[in-house]
Write an enzyme that holds these catalytic residues in place. Structure first.
Site, PDB file in Angstrom:
ATOM      1  N   LYS A 130      -3.069  -8.339  -7.144  1.00  0.00           N
ATOM      2  CA  LYS A 130      -3.590  -8.546  -5.862  1.00  0.00           C
ATOM      3  C   LYS A 130      -2.891  -7.386  -4.939  1.00  0.00           C
ATOM      4  CE  LYS A 130      -4.260 -10.127  -1.580  1.00  0.00           C
ATOM      5  NZ  LYS A 130      -3.756  -9.153  -0.303  1.00  0.00           N
ATOM      6  N   HIS A 131      -3.830  -6.149  -4.798  1.00  0.00           N
ATOM      7  CA  HIS A 131      -3.441  -5.069  -4.156  1.00  0.00           C
ATOM      8  C   HIS A 131      -3.701  -5.095  -2.657  1.00  0.00           C
ATOM      9  CE1 HIS A 131      -2.227  -0.743  -5.387  1.00  0.00           C
ATOM     10  NE2 HIS A 131      -1.248  -1.092  -4.586  1.00  0.00           N
ATOM     11  N   GLU A 149      12.551  -4.179  10.817  1.00  0.00           N
ATOM     12  CA  GLU A 149      12.137  -3.086   9.727  1.00  0.00           C
ATOM     13  C   GLU A 149      11.381  -2.184  10.522  1.00  0.00           C
ATOM     14  OE1 GLU A 149      11.261  -2.169   5.227  1.00  0.00           O
ATOM     15  OE2 GLU A 149      10.171  -3.951   6.176  1.00  0.00           O
ATOM     16  N   GLU A 193      10.834  -8.651  -3.509  1.00  0.00           N
ATOM     17  CA  GLU A 193      11.264  -7.345  -2.676  1.00  0.00           C
ATOM     18  C   GLU A 193      10.512  -7.252  -1.285  1.00  0.00           C
ATOM     19  OE1 GLU A 193      11.323  -4.383  -0.921  1.00  0.00           O
ATOM     20  OE2 GLU A 193      10.322  -3.255  -2.661  1.00  0.00           O
ATOM     21  N   LEU A 194      11.263  -7.722  -0.211  1.00  0.00           N
ATOM     22  CA  LEU A 194      10.876  -7.838   1.001  1.00  0.00           C
ATOM     23  C   LEU A 194      11.388  -6.972   2.041  1.00  0.00           C
ATOM     24  CD1 LEU A 194      11.462 -11.881   0.920  1.00  0.00           C
ATOM     25  CD2 LEU A 194       9.251 -10.238   0.086  1.00  0.00           C
ATOM     26  N   TRP A 249       0.748  -1.112  -0.048  1.00  0.00           N
ATOM     27  CA  TRP A 249       0.142   0.118  -0.052  1.00  0.00           C
ATOM     28  C   TRP A 249       0.773   1.274  -0.064  1.00  0.00           C
ATOM     29  CZ3 TRP A 249       1.954   2.217   4.043  1.00  0.00           C
ATOM     30  CH2 TRP A 249       2.633   1.466   5.028  1.00  0.00           C
ATOM     31  N   ASN A 250       2.207   1.300   0.290  1.00  0.00           N
ATOM     32  CA  ASN A 250       2.867   2.308   0.589  1.00  0.00           C
ATOM     33  C   ASN A 250       3.171   3.305  -0.663  1.00  0.00           C
ATOM     34  OD1 ASN A 250       4.485   0.361  -0.071  1.00  0.00           O
ATOM     35  ND2 ASN A 250       6.252   1.093   1.145  1.00  0.00           N
ATOM     36  N   CYS A 305      10.314   0.975   1.984  1.00  0.00           N
ATOM     37  CA  CYS A 305      11.358  -0.330   2.179  1.00  0.00           C
ATOM     38  C   CYS A 305      12.773   0.233   2.003  1.00  0.00           C
ATOM     39  CB  CYS A 305      10.963  -1.317   0.837  1.00  0.00           C
ATOM     40  SG  CYS A 305       9.172  -2.007   0.944  1.00  0.00           S
ATOM     41  N   GLY A 361       6.537  -6.843  -0.181  1.00  0.00           N
ATOM     42  CA  GLY A 361       6.005  -7.012   1.063  1.00  0.00           C
ATOM     43  C   GLY A 361       6.776  -7.521   2.100  1.00  0.00           C
ATOM     44  N   SER A 362       6.250  -8.057   3.091  1.00  0.00           N
ATOM     45  CA  SER A 362       7.111  -8.713   4.263  1.00  0.00           C
ATOM     46  C   SER A 362       7.820  -9.901   3.943  1.00  0.00           C
ATOM     47  CB  SER A 362       6.186  -8.814   5.530  1.00  0.00           C
ATOM     48  OG  SER A 362       5.496  -9.924   5.376  1.00  0.00           O
TER      49      SER A 362
END
Length: 455
Positions: A153-154, A358, A227-228, A129-130, A261, A205-206
């Site tokens: 898938k948002h 994080e 990308e985590l 979402w960021n 991130c 995401g995470s």
């Protein structure tokens, strides 16, 4: 039902019906049918759609930016800048893709040898979402240019933004189904990954989400890019210009309320400069004004969701309990909305959440390094490896140190950020694979070798 909440006020903006499993399958089936047609569209025509999309994004700039600011709390100027960057990326790929996707001749003693780049199929994009537009489009633009279809898938809380983006794509002439929206909860992601038309998955995401989705895709032998996130180090050497690096540190930490991130999160300062840097950064953070993202005087907005605020507060409190010194902030702000005070923790060390995890919010963690070698060791003492920066008056030395830092992107005397001209991605717990530039364009291509001998 998905609920969009204004994080600046806590009020409900809208509710959207979620898709059940059959509805999600219909979206993916439509993507599969659209892909068969889209892959055969001439490259010039596909890229013309991207150019028109850039026009539509700019025409709807205020509408799209307003949605992003209302749904996730980003400052109005930051939301406008995000939409503009998406438009520039569309035009960049429209210009560069013909060169990057052209057949590549390979020298051969006989006949011909070629390497060609062909699409894979439907790519599932699981997005956060960021950056509600940039995150989707930095993945989707190269995929679409290469001839793939994309099922997005948002995140639930930016559903309005994703629907507006879908409308802009349709206005630009993207055929129905080439970009499909999945309004599904996490329990249906496994079924989406397993759909036979899905040939790859890209996720931002995470680490936990990446591990779960990566395992599903791996079991089905499907390509993934992950990308985590990260806990990016910001190394300040004793010869750095204090005012310059403190100003950059403030920008690197506070952009998007610290919810990026690749934002700097751990400030590793060589001992001679540590006291002055800590004091100066605290002064700069204390001057920030939380408030309405649309108010020009606001310099830091809310966190996107209340659960994110609660987790950030837990990380801060636990770090203080373990010995970190609370210099500034460290609390939720009173009143409506999901605001957290700009915060600075000093004497942070490995083992504390502020060092190991994080921090997604306006919290800076500062640690002293004995010397440059110790700073690099502290930078690498992390499960993450997304971005980093080194600040020094000796750029040659900074570059040597940058080569020793375990990260996908390192800047010397600059703030790292995703740039469509450069490959973007991480190593270690920050993921694998690359988005953007030519590397992102061919990540989800079939890199096919052709061998032709004269009859």
């Amino acid at each position: 039902m998905f609920t969009s909440i204004n994080p600046a006020t806590g009020q409900v903006l809208a509710r959207y019906p979620a898709q059940d499993a059959p509805a999600a399958r219909r979206v993916l089936d439509a993507c599969a049918e659209a892909y068969v047609r889209w892959r055969d569209v001439a490259l010039a025509e596909r890229l013309a759609v991207l150019s028109r999309l850039a026009d539509r994004l700019e025409a709807r700039l205020d509408e799209l930016a307003g949605l992003a600011s209302r749904e996730m709390g980003k400052l109005w100027p930051e939301s406008r800048a995000e939409v503009r960057r998406c438009a520039r990326a569309c035009r960049f790929y429209a210009k560069m893709a013909p060169r990057w996707l052209a057949p590549e001749p390979i020298p051969s003693e006989t006949g011909r040898r070629l390497v060609v780049y062909e699409p894979l199929g439907v790519i599932l994009a699981v997005m956060p979402w960021n950056f509600p537009y940039w995150q989707v489009l930095r993945a989707a633009i190269p995929l679409l240019a290469a001839g793939n279809a994309v099922a997005v898938k948002h995140a639930h809380n930016v559903t309005g933004s994703s629907l507006a983006l879908e409308a802009a794509c349709a206005e630009a002439g993207l055929p129905p189904g080439v970009l499909g929206l999945l309004r599904i909860d996490n329990t249906l992601v496994a079924e989406a990954v397993a759909h036979p038309a899905v040939r790859g998955v890209t996720l931002t995401g995470s680490a936990r989400a990446g591990a779960a989705v990566g395992a599903l895709a791996g079991a089905a032998v499907k390509k993934t890019v992950m990308e985590l996130g990260g806990s990016d180090p910001f190394i300040v050497l004793a010869d750095a210009v204090l005012d310059d690096c403190c100003a950059a540190a403030e920008t690197a930490r506070m952009r998007v309320c610290g919810q990026a991130c690749i934002a700097a999160k751990r400030f590793l300062v060589e001992a001679p400069l540590y006291p002055a840097f800590t004091e100066r950064l605290a002064e700069r953070l204390a001057a920030h004004r939380p408030g309405d993202p649309f108010d020009p005087s606001t310099t830091v907005g809310p966190l996107a969701r209340e659960d994110l605020l609660a987790n950030l507060d837990r990380q801060v409190r636990k770090s203080v309990a373990m010995g970190a010194r609370l210099v500034l902030g460290g609390r939720r702000l009173p009143g409506p909305g999901f605001f957290y005070a700009p915060t600075l923790l000093a004497e942070v060390r490995p083992g504390m959440p502020a060092f190991d995890e994080e921090l997604f919010g306006p919290v800076a963690a500062v640690a002293a390094a004995a010397d440059a070698a110790d700073a690099v060791a502290l930078a690498n003492a992390s499960p993450y490896g997304l971005g980093a920066s080194v600040w020094t008056a000796d750029t040659a030395r900074g570059l040597r140190l940058a080569r020793r830092i375990e990260a996908g992107m390192v800047a010397v005397n600059a703030v790292p950020r995703s740039d469509f001209r450069l490959p973007f991605g991480g190593i270690k717990g920050s993921g694998y694979g690359r988005e953007l530039a030519r590397y992102g364009l061919i990540e989800f291509c079939n890199i096919k070798s052709l061998i032709v001998e004269d009859a």
